[in-house]
Enzyme design. Structure first.
Site, short mmCIF file in Angstrom:
data_model
loop_
_atom_site.label_atom_id
_atom_site.label_comp_id
_atom_site.label_asym_id
_atom_site.label_seq_id
_atom_site.Cartn_x
_atom_site.Cartn_y
_atom_site.Cartn_z
N CYS A 96 -6.27 2.01 5.84
CA CYS A 96 -6.91 0.77 6.28
C CYS A 96 -6.31 0.36 7.63
CB CYS A 96 -6.66 -0.32 5.23
SG CYS A 96 -4.94 -0.90 5.16
N HIS B 245 0.85 -1.19 0.00
CA HIS B 245 0.00 0.00 0.00
C HIS B 245 0.89 1.24 0.00
CE1 HIS B 245 -3.89 -1.94 1.81
NE2 HIS B 245 -3.35 -2.69 0.87
N GLU C 41 0.92 3.82 1.87
CA GLU C 41 1.40 4.22 3.19
C GLU C 41 2.58 3.37 3.65
OE1 GLU C 41 -3.22 4.49 3.48
OE2 GLU C 41 -1.73 3.37 2.32
N CYS D 89 -2.45 -0.26 7.50
CA CYS D 89 -1.66 0.96 7.36
C CYS D 89 -1.76 1.83 8.61
CB CYS D 89 -2.09 1.73 6.12
SG CYS D 89 -1.68 0.84 4.59
#
Length: 156
Positions: free
Chosen positions: A76, A46, A48, A79
């Site tokens: 999410c 992801h 992040e 993260c």
């Protein structure tokens, strides 16, 4: 947030869900990331996570105290957990994620009694951040599914 949107566009251009992230320390961007889960075949790639890893390498420490993360979509749970573990001081996100957001929409890990708390500000440039994701999925629904070796590639 403009810099995070630029990263999100890179993700979209690469066929990834268009989420972008930058991490700032002392007014300077120290890392950038965008979603790479499809390209890397990595569920943890992801925006992040990528930006956190680069920021830690940039400053030579896993503790990102004093840093601010700007991300186009509310993080999410994975993260958000990485934000808390890396001790990021502040998170600024654009679009809320009502299906999986972990900084207020569905959960709020910033106040969950963990060993760290983060200041969280949501809704910054929410329209622009939401529009890029909506357009990506609108376009995806009109494309043919990707098949690496054609429609008859299933082994028998």
């Amino acid at each position: 947030m403009e810099a995070a949107l630029k990263e999100a566009r890179k993700a979209g251009d690469a066929g990834e869900v268009p989420v972008g992230c930058v991490i700032v320390l002392d007014g300077k961007i120290i890392s950038r990331g965008y979603n790479r889960t499809e390209g890397r075949k990595d569920p943890m790639a992801h925006a992040e996570i990528i930006a956190i890893r680069k920021a830690a390498k940039s400053i030579g420490s896993w503790r990102l105290t004093g840093c601010t993360m700007y991300v186009t979509l509310e993080p999410c749970p994975m993260c958000a957990g990485a934000v808390m573990n890396s001790r990021i001081k502040r998170v600024v996100y654009g679009a809320p994620d009502p299906k999986g957001g972990a900084f207020g929409s569905m959960y709020d890990l910033s106040r969950g009694g963990l060993n760290h708390t983060a200041e969280v500000t949501g809704g910054v440039m929410a329209g622009e951040c939401s529009d890029i994701i909506k357009e990506f999925f609108r376009a995806a629904r009109t494309r043919e599914p990707f098949r690496k070796n054609g429609p008859d590639s299933i082994s028998k």
